[in-house]
Design a protein around this motif. Structure first.
Motif, mmCIF file in Angstrom:
data_model
loop_
_atom_site.group_PDB
_atom_site.id
_atom_site.type_symbol
_atom_site.label_atom_id
_atom_site.label_comp_id
_atom_site.label_asym_id
_atom_site.label_seq_id
_atom_site.Cartn_x
_atom_site.Cartn_y
_atom_site.Cartn_z
ATOM 1 N N SER A 1 -25.822 -42.875 19.853
ATOM 2 C CA SER A 1 -25.388 -42.400 21.170
ATOM 3 C C SER A 1 -25.739 -40.928 21.327
ATOM 4 C CB SER A 1 -23.879 -42.594 21.314
ATOM 5 O OG SER A 1 -23.196 -41.767 20.377
ATOM 6 N N GLY A 2 -25.662 -40.461 22.588
ATOM 7 C CA GLY A 2 -25.912 -39.051 22.840
ATOM 8 C C GLY A 2 -24.914 -38.157 22.122
ATOM 9 N N ALA A 3 -23.654 -38.612 22.058
ATOM 10 C CA ALA A 3 -22.625 -37.820 21.375
ATOM 11 C C ALA A 3 -22.942 -37.711 19.892
ATOM 12 C CB ALA A 3 -21.252 -38.461 21.578
ATOM 13 N N LEU A 4 -23.381 -38.834 19.298
ATOM 14 C CA LEU A 4 -23.706 -38.821 17.868
ATOM 15 C C LEU A 4 -24.918 -37.922 17.606
ATOM 16 C CD1 LEU A 4 -23.433 -39.719 14.960
ATOM 17 C CD2 LEU A 4 -24.670 -41.829 15.540
ATOM 18 N N LEU A 5 -25.938 -38.011 18.466
ATOM 19 C CA LEU A 5 -27.112 -37.158 18.294
ATOM 20 C C LEU A 5 -26.740 -35.685 18.401
ATOM 21 C CD1 LEU A 5 -30.049 -38.915 20.192
ATOM 22 C CD2 LEU A 5 -29.887 -38.421 17.753
ATOM 23 N N GLY A 6 -25.865 -35.385 19.353
ATOM 24 C CA GLY A 6 -25.422 -34.005 19.488
ATOM 25 C C GLY A 6 -24.727 -33.514 18.236
ATOM 26 N N ARG A 7 -23.905 -34.381 17.633
ATOM 27 C CA ARG A 7 -23.198 -34.015 16.407
ATOM 28 C C ARG A 7 -24.184 -33.829 15.252
ATOM 29 N NH1 ARG A 7 -19.566 -37.591 17.038
ATOM 30 N NH2 ARG A 7 -20.263 -39.185 15.556
ATOM 31 N N LEU A 8 -25.179 -34.724 15.190
ATOM 32 C CA LEU A 8 -26.189 -34.609 14.136
ATOM 33 C C LEU A 8 -26.996 -33.322 14.274
ATOM 34 C CD1 LEU A 8 -27.597 -38.272 14.174
ATOM 35 C CD2 LEU A 8 -26.049 -37.301 12.475
ATOM 36 N N LEU A 9 -27.344 -32.993 15.505
ATOM 37 C CA LEU A 9 -28.187 -31.824 15.738
ATOM 38 C C LEU A 9 -27.454 -30.508 15.533
ATOM 39 C CD1 LEU A 9 -30.035 -33.204 18.866
ATOM 40 C CD2 LEU A 9 -31.120 -32.580 16.718
ATOM 41 N N SER A 10 -26.132 -30.517 15.658
ATOM 42 C CA SER A 10 -25.377 -29.278 15.507
ATOM 43 C C SER A 10 -24.887 -29.059 14.081
ATOM 44 C CB SER A 10 -24.184 -29.275 16.464
ATOM 45 O OG SER A 10 -23.323 -30.384 16.193
ATOM 46 N N HIS A 11 -25.025 -30.082 13.228
ATOM 47 C CA HIS A 11 -24.583 -29.959 11.837
ATOM 48 C C HIS A 11 -25.624 -29.179 11.027
ATOM 49 C CE1 HIS A 11 -22.423 -30.914 8.233
ATOM 50 N NE2 HIS A 11 -23.369 -31.670 7.726
ATOM 51 N N ASP A 12 -25.207 -28.422 10.014
ATOM 52 C CA ASP A 12 -26.124 -27.594 9.240
ATOM 53 C C ASP A 12 -26.813 -28.340 8.090
ATOM 54 O OD1 ASP A 12 -26.122 -25.273 10.647
ATOM 55 O OD2 ASP A 12 -24.512 -24.334 9.501
ATOM 56 N N TRP A 13 -26.348 -29.507 7.698
ATOM 57 C CA TRP A 13 -26.964 -30.348 6.679
ATOM 58 C C TRP A 13 -27.255 -29.604 5.373
ATOM 59 C CZ3 TRP A 13 -26.178 -35.104 7.931
ATOM 60 C CH2 TRP A 13 -26.145 -35.474 9.277
ATOM 61 N N PRO A 14 -26.199 -29.156 4.686
ATOM 62 C CA PRO A 14 -26.430 -28.488 3.393
ATOM 63 C C PRO A 14 -27.072 -29.409 2.362
ATOM 64 C CG PRO A 14 -24.090 -28.947 3.742
ATOM 65 C CD PRO A 14 -24.772 -29.204 5.046
ATOM 66 N N GLY A 15 -26.867 -30.722 2.513
ATOM 67 C CA GLY A 15 -27.499 -31.680 1.603
ATOM 68 C C GLY A 15 -28.854 -32.157 2.078
ATOM 69 N N ASN A 16 -29.327 -31.606 3.204
ATOM 70 C CA ASN A 16 -30.667 -31.861 3.737
ATOM 71 C C ASN A 16 -30.936 -33.336 4.029
ATOM 72 O OD1 ASN A 16 -32.057 -29.155 3.846
ATOM 73 N ND2 ASN A 16 -31.197 -29.119 1.783
ATOM 74 N N VAL A 17 -32.155 -33.795 3.782
ATOM 75 C CA VAL A 17 -32.558 -35.161 4.176
ATOM 76 C C VAL A 17 -31.730 -36.205 3.441
ATOM 77 C CG1 VAL A 17 -34.477 -36.784 4.253
ATOM 78 C CG2 VAL A 17 -34.886 -34.373 4.708
ATOM 79 N N ARG A 18 -31.364 -35.917 2.199
ATOM 80 C CA ARG A 18 -30.549 -36.862 1.433
ATOM 81 C C ARG A 18 -29.198 -37.085 2.114
ATOM 82 N NH1 ARG A 18 -30.023 -34.787 -4.262
ATOM 83 N NH2 ARG A 18 -32.264 -35.233 -4.251
ATOM 84 N N GLU A 19 -28.601 -36.005 2.620
ATOM 85 C CA GLU A 19 -27.315 -36.110 3.318
ATOM 86 C C GLU A 19 -27.472 -36.884 4.622
ATOM 87 O OE1 GLU A 19 -23.850 -33.221 5.271
ATOM 88 O OE2 GLU A 19 -25.607 -32.333 4.287
#
Length: 440
Positions: free
Chosen positions: A346-364
């Motif tokens: 969903s758009g909400a989920l994409l927004g959450r994914l895009l705003s997260h910093d992902w310290p674990g990178n692609v694996r996370e």
């Protein structure tokens, strides 16, 4: 072998002795054989030259040799040398795929002209093959190292360039950024692809077992050494050894690895016999090895040996425009693996994914996709502190980056796709720190 190579096959020593020095003086690199069987056994794959062959020879005839060579490479130029009365046979050879024929005795200039035309044709064929292979490799690499961001496009170009080079490579990147996948691509798209790819995580091996794991051991070399064991270096013979978290390698083993890289030989633990090794080393590290060397934790001379070429992997937060593409890829893979349906985020989920910093990178990110397929909601920490406005800003920036990447910085095409006025697009690009030159 170069593109002035000529292989002469003739059972008459006098013919070979007459032609060889003359061709050498004319600038050709000449190989001589008295039997077609020997020529076939020694001819390298993708031979970049021309074959000159007599027709009548003991054992394999020139026509039989032509037939075998055609099976190996239909585009390899073969020039038939015929004696008096063999011209009809030579004409048949032309129908079978021979490049040309010359009747003995032939004028030296006629042979030179024929060879040069054949070599020009060979050069065009090999160049065409190379370009096709490059295009195929680019397509395969794009399907393996996913992303449209400028950083990923640069990385793919670097991987293709380095894959063909016989040099050690050091991969720098954060945890979970895909260092082993890049190492695998360097192996798979290079000349060692048919040989083993052996991976070893240096941080996962106890120090007292490291030497036996890397170099192997003989039976009875130490307590518990039952039978002979081939180490990872030896097992990777002809191929690639990937040393992940190389900064964790014990200093004593660093010295022994350096000796192997210098001498191209190793000795198993408990043995005095040297074993020749031909292995490409790809190492991966998170910290700077020279910083580790200055701190006394890594050998500086080994750091330089490993870092002949360096690849830096961008963190996922540095290429946010790739997140939707990667997330959908991981969603489909997890859904197929777990036997669950894959739904569009969903758009909400994409927004959450895009705003997260992902310290674990692609694996996370892959882990997040698997949780989504399993029906587990994102963690509170992942969503915490992200306002609707922040999520909208992140999603807008991702859309702009993706459109600019797709159209390679063509502003008119981006305006048409996003249906924006020029002034509005300029303002948004400025607000998100995007410049057209980044995507050319």
């Amino acid at each position: 072998m170069t593109l002035n190579s000529v292989t002469l096959v003739d059972d008459e020593a006098a013919i070979r002795q007459a032609i060889e020095p003359w061709l050498s003086l004319s600038g050709f690199e000449v190989s001589l054989y008295s039997r077609g069987e020997d020529c076939l056994a020694q001819l390298p794959e993708h031979y970049p030259g021309v074959i000159l062959s007599d027709v009548r020879m003991p054992g394999m005839s020139g026509l039989e040799l032509l037939d075998r060579l055609q099976t190996l490479d239909r585009d390899l130029p073969v020039i038939i040398l015929t004696g008096h009365g063999d011209v009809p046979m030579a004409v048949d050879a032309m129908r079978q795929g021979a490049y040309d024929f010359l009747e003995k005795p032939f004028a030296p200039q006629a042979l030179l002209d024929t060879l040069r035309r054949a070599l020009e044709k060979r050069q065009l064929v090999l160049e065409n093959r190379r370009l096709h292979e490059q295009a195929d490799n680019r397509a395969q690499l794009e399907a393996t190292l996913l992303g449209v961001s400028p950083g990923l496009q640069t990385l793919r170009r670097q991987v293709l360039d380095l894959a063909a080079m016989p040099v050690n490579v050091l991969i720098r990147g954060e945890t979970g950024s895909g260092k082993e996948l890049v190492a695998r691509c360097l192996h798979d798209f290079g000349p060692r692809a048919a040989k083993p790819f052996v991976a070893l995580n240096c941080a996962a091996i106890p120090e007292q077992l490291f030497e036996a794991e890397l170099f192997g051991h003989e039976s009875g070399a130490f307590t518990g050494a039952q039978g002979k064991r081939v180490g990872r270096l030896e097992y990777a013979q002809g191929g690639t050894l990937f040393l992940d978290e190389i900064e964790s390698m014990p200093l004593a083993q660093q010295a022994k690895l350096l000796r192997v890289l210098q001498d191209r030989q190793l000795q198993r633990l408990g043995s005095n016999q040297s074993i020749e090794v031909d292995v490409r080393i790809i190492a991966a590290t998170k910290p700077d090895l020279l910083d580790e060397a200055r701190a006394g934790r890594f050998r500086e001379d080994l750091a330089y040996r490993l870092n002949v070429a360096e690849l830096r992997l961008p963190a996922l937060r540095e290429r946010r425009e790739d997140i939707p593409l990667l997330y959908n890829h991981f969603l489909r893979g997890a859904a197929e693996r777990l036997g669950r349906p894959a739904t569009e985020p969903s758009g909400a989920l994409l927004g959450r994914l895009l705003s997260h910093d992902w310290p674990g990178n692609v694996r996370e990110l892959a882990n997040a996709a698997e949780r989504e397929v399993l029906g587990l909601s994102p963690s509170t920490e992942e969503a915490a502190g992200q306002s609707l406005a922040a999520q909208q800003e992140a999603f807008e920036a991702q859309c702009l980056r993706a459109a600019l990447s797709r159209h390679k910085g063509d502003i008119k095409a981006v305006l048409a796709e996003l249906q924006l006025p020029r002034r509005t697009l300029n303002e948004k690009m400025q607000r998100h720190g995007l410049q057209r030159e980044m995507f050319l």
